[in-house]
Design a protein around this motif. Structure first.
Motif, PDB file in Angstrom:
ATOM      1  N   VAL A 264      21.779  84.160  24.108  1.00  0.00           N
ATOM      2  CA  VAL A 264      20.952  83.668  25.214  1.00  0.00           C
ATOM      3  C   VAL A 264      19.963  84.764  25.622  1.00  0.00           C
ATOM      4  N   GLN A 265      20.478  85.985  25.682  1.00  0.00           N
ATOM      5  CA  GLN A 265      19.637  87.117  26.065  1.00  0.00           C
ATOM      6  C   GLN A 265      18.498  87.304  25.053  1.00  0.00           C
ATOM      7  N   GLN A 266      18.819  87.218  23.767  1.00  0.00           N
ATOM      8  CA  GLN A 266      17.782  87.369  22.755  1.00  0.00           C
ATOM      9  C   GLN A 266      16.802  86.203  22.814  1.00  0.00           C
ATOM     10  N   ALA A 267      17.332  84.998  23.016  1.00  0.00           N
ATOM     11  CA  ALA A 267      16.474  83.819  23.095  1.00  0.00           C
ATOM     12  C   ALA A 267      15.473  83.986  24.237  1.00  0.00           C
ATOM     13  N   SER A 268      15.933  84.603  25.315  1.00  0.00           N
ATOM     14  CA  SER A 268      15.052  84.822  26.453  1.00  0.00           C
ATOM     15  C   SER A 268      13.895  85.748  26.062  1.00  0.00           C
ATOM     16  N   HIS A 269      14.192  86.793  25.277  1.00  0.00           N
ATOM     17  CA  HIS A 269      13.128  87.695  24.794  1.00  0.00           C
ATOM     18  C   HIS A 269      12.138  86.976  23.900  1.00  0.00           C
TER      19      HIS A 269
ATOM     20  N   VAL B  43      18.912  76.774  24.736  1.00  0.00           N
ATOM     21  CA  VAL B  43      18.225  77.568  23.723  1.00  0.00           C
ATOM     22  C   VAL B  43      17.379  76.581  22.933  1.00  0.00           C
ATOM     23  N   THR B  44      16.067  76.829  22.878  1.00  0.00           N
ATOM     24  CA  THR B  44      15.156  75.837  22.324  1.00  0.00           C
ATOM     25  C   THR B  44      14.819  76.108  20.864  1.00  0.00           C
ATOM     26  N   ILE B  45      14.384  75.063  20.209  1.00  0.00           N
ATOM     27  CA  ILE B  45      14.082  75.108  18.787  1.00  0.00           C
ATOM     28  C   ILE B  45      12.749  75.814  18.566  1.00  0.00           C
ATOM     29  N   ASN B  46      12.743  76.693  17.581  1.00  0.00           N
ATOM     30  CA  ASN B  46      11.500  77.314  17.164  1.00  0.00           C
ATOM     31  C   ASN B  46      11.633  77.528  15.670  1.00  0.00           C
TER      32      ASN B  46
ATOM     33  N   ARG C  70      15.255  77.935  28.140  1.00  0.00           N
ATOM     34  CA  ARG C  70      14.884  77.255  29.372  1.00  0.00           C
ATOM     35  C   ARG C  70      16.067  77.376  30.313  1.00  0.00           C
ATOM     36  N   LYS C  71      15.806  77.824  31.536  1.00  0.00           N
ATOM     37  CA  LYS C  71      16.886  78.067  32.488  1.00  0.00           C
ATOM     38  C   LYS C  71      16.985  76.938  33.502  1.00  0.00           C
ATOM     39  N   GLY C  72      18.229  76.602  33.856  1.00  0.00           N
ATOM     40  CA  GLY C  72      18.464  75.626  34.906  1.00  0.00           C
ATOM     41  C   GLY C  72      18.814  74.257  34.341  1.00  0.00           C
TER      42      GLY C  72
ATOM     43  N   ASN D 187      17.863  71.286  35.282  1.00  0.00           N
ATOM     44  CA  ASN D 187      16.735  70.359  35.110  1.00  0.00           C
ATOM     45  C   ASN D 187      15.956  70.659  33.842  1.00  0.00           C
ATOM     46  N   GLU D 188      15.696  71.957  33.609  1.00  0.00           N
ATOM     47  CA  GLU D 188      14.967  72.338  32.411  1.00  0.00           C
ATOM     48  C   GLU D 188      15.771  71.992  31.160  1.00  0.00           C
ATOM     49  N   ALA D 189      17.079  72.230  31.225  1.00  0.00           N
ATOM     50  CA  ALA D 189      17.944  71.922  30.084  1.00  0.00           C
ATOM     51  C   ALA D 189      17.885  70.422  29.785  1.00  0.00           C
ATOM     52  N   THR D 190      17.910  69.617  30.849  1.00  0.00           N
ATOM     53  CA  THR D 190      17.820  68.169  30.686  1.00  0.00           C
ATOM     54  C   THR D 190      16.514  67.784  29.988  1.00  0.00           C
ATOM     55  N   LYS D 191      15.428  68.430  30.405  1.00  0.00           N
ATOM     56  CA  LYS D 191      14.125  68.120  29.800  1.00  0.00           C
ATOM     57  C   LYS D 191      14.106  68.457  28.317  1.00  0.00           C
ATOM     58  N   THR D 192      14.658  69.624  27.955  1.00  0.00           N
ATOM     59  CA  THR D 192      14.617  69.994  26.531  1.00  0.00           C
ATOM     60  C   THR D 192      15.439  69.013  25.702  1.00  0.00           C
ATOM     61  N   LEU D 193      16.544  68.526  26.280  1.00  0.00           N
ATOM     62  CA  LEU D 193      17.366  67.541  25.561  1.00  0.00           C
ATOM     63  C   LEU D 193      16.591  66.244  25.364  1.00  0.00           C
ATOM     64  N   ASN D 194      15.979  65.778  26.452  1.00  0.00           N
ATOM     65  CA  ASN D 194      15.240  64.517  26.369  1.00  0.00           C
ATOM     66  C   ASN D 194      14.086  64.605  25.384  1.00  0.00           C
ATOM     67  N   ARG D 195      13.511  65.791  25.260  1.00  0.00           N
ATOM     68  CA  ARG D 195      12.368  65.953  24.360  1.00  0.00           C
ATOM     69  C   ARG D 195      12.782  66.362  22.955  1.00  0.00           C
ATOM     70  N   GLY D 196      14.098  66.491  22.728  1.00  0.00           N
ATOM     71  CA  GLY D 196      14.565  66.860  21.397  1.00  0.00           C
ATOM     72  C   GLY D 196      14.232  68.299  21.032  1.00  0.00           C
ATOM     73  N   LEU D 197      14.197  69.181  22.025  1.00  0.00           N
ATOM     74  CA  LEU D 197      13.801  70.571  21.775  1.00  0.00           C
ATOM     75  C   LEU D 197      14.968  71.548  21.817  1.00  0.00           C
ATOM     76  N   SER D 198      16.182  71.043  22.021  1.00  0.00           N
ATOM     77  CA  SER D 198      17.280  71.950  22.290  1.00  0.00           C
ATOM     78  C   SER D 198      18.131  72.245  21.065  1.00  0.00           C
ATOM     79  N   GLU D 199      18.445  73.533  20.832  1.00  0.00           N
ATOM     80  CA  GLU D 199      19.374  73.927  19.762  1.00  0.00           C
ATOM     81  C   GLU D 199      20.805  73.771  20.259  1.00  0.00           C
ATOM     82  N   PHE D 200      21.062  74.294  21.444  1.00  0.00           N
ATOM     83  CA  PHE D 200      22.338  74.050  22.112  1.00  0.00           C
ATOM     84  C   PHE D 200      22.213  74.361  23.592  1.00  0.00           C
ATOM     85  N   ILE D 201      23.209  73.881  24.346  1.00  0.00           N
ATOM     86  CA  ILE D 201      23.205  74.003  25.798  1.00  0.00           C
ATOM     87  C   ILE D 201      24.392  74.862  26.216  1.00  0.00           C
ATOM     88  N   VAL D 202      24.127  75.787  27.126  1.00  0.00           N
ATOM     89  CA  VAL D 202      25.209  76.601  27.680  1.00  0.00           C
ATOM     90  C   VAL D 202      25.296  76.297  29.168  1.00  0.00           C
ATOM     91  N   MET D 203      26.509  76.036  29.638  1.00  0.00           N
ATOM     92  CA  MET D 203      26.702  75.715  31.050  1.00  0.00           C
ATOM     93  C   MET D 203      27.736  76.650  31.660  1.00  0.00           C
TER      94      MET D 203
END
Length: 128
Positions: free
Chosen positions: A26-31, A104-107, A36-38, A40-56
């Motif tokens: 997560v720390q490296q992904a942030s660099h 953590v978002t897809i790139n 995406r933090k929070g 709401n943001e996590a929800t958005k990345t999921l809905n847009r198909g941009l998420s690699e995985f979610i940490v809660m």
């Protein structure tokens, strides 16, 4: 801190070793601007198909504010995992506040690809 009961709804919960690798990533992904933090943001990345995985965070209060995320993850086939502490998650996200969820978002060209894939495998093993 360590002996605290974790809400049983916080499933799957990463053990300390896995939590460490998750928070590290997560720390490296942030660099690399792949975070995406929070909730709401996590929800958005999921809905847009941009998420690699979610940490809660398992210590989010009340935990219900997060519990739409696992459902959405299952829907979108995205691995998800809980770590014990929102404070630790916040630190890993590079902020001084607690963070209850992050994505953590897809790139495609990401240097983190290998690490992300190996963590996805570890997280998926927890779900079996």
């Amino acid at each position: 801190m360590a002996g605290e009961e974790v809400n049983p709804k916080a499933f799957p919960l990463a053990d300390p070793a896995l939590s460490k690798s998750i928070l590290n990533l997560v720390q490296q992904a942030s660099h690399y601007k792949q975070l995406r933090k929070g909730a709401n943001e996590a929800t958005k990345t999921l809905n847009r198909g941009l998420s690699e995985f979610i940490v809660m965070a398992a210590d989010a209060e009340p935990l219900e504010i997060l519990l739409h995320l696992p459902l959405l993850c299952e829907d979108k086939n995205v691995p998800y995992v809980f770590v014990r502490s929102k404070d630790a998650l916040g630190r890993a996200c590079g902020v001084s506040r607690p963070v209850i969820a992050c994505s953590v978002t897809i790139n495609e060209g990401s240097q983190l690809k290998q690490q992300i894939q190996s963590l996805q495998v570890s997280i998926e093993k927890l779900l079996i």
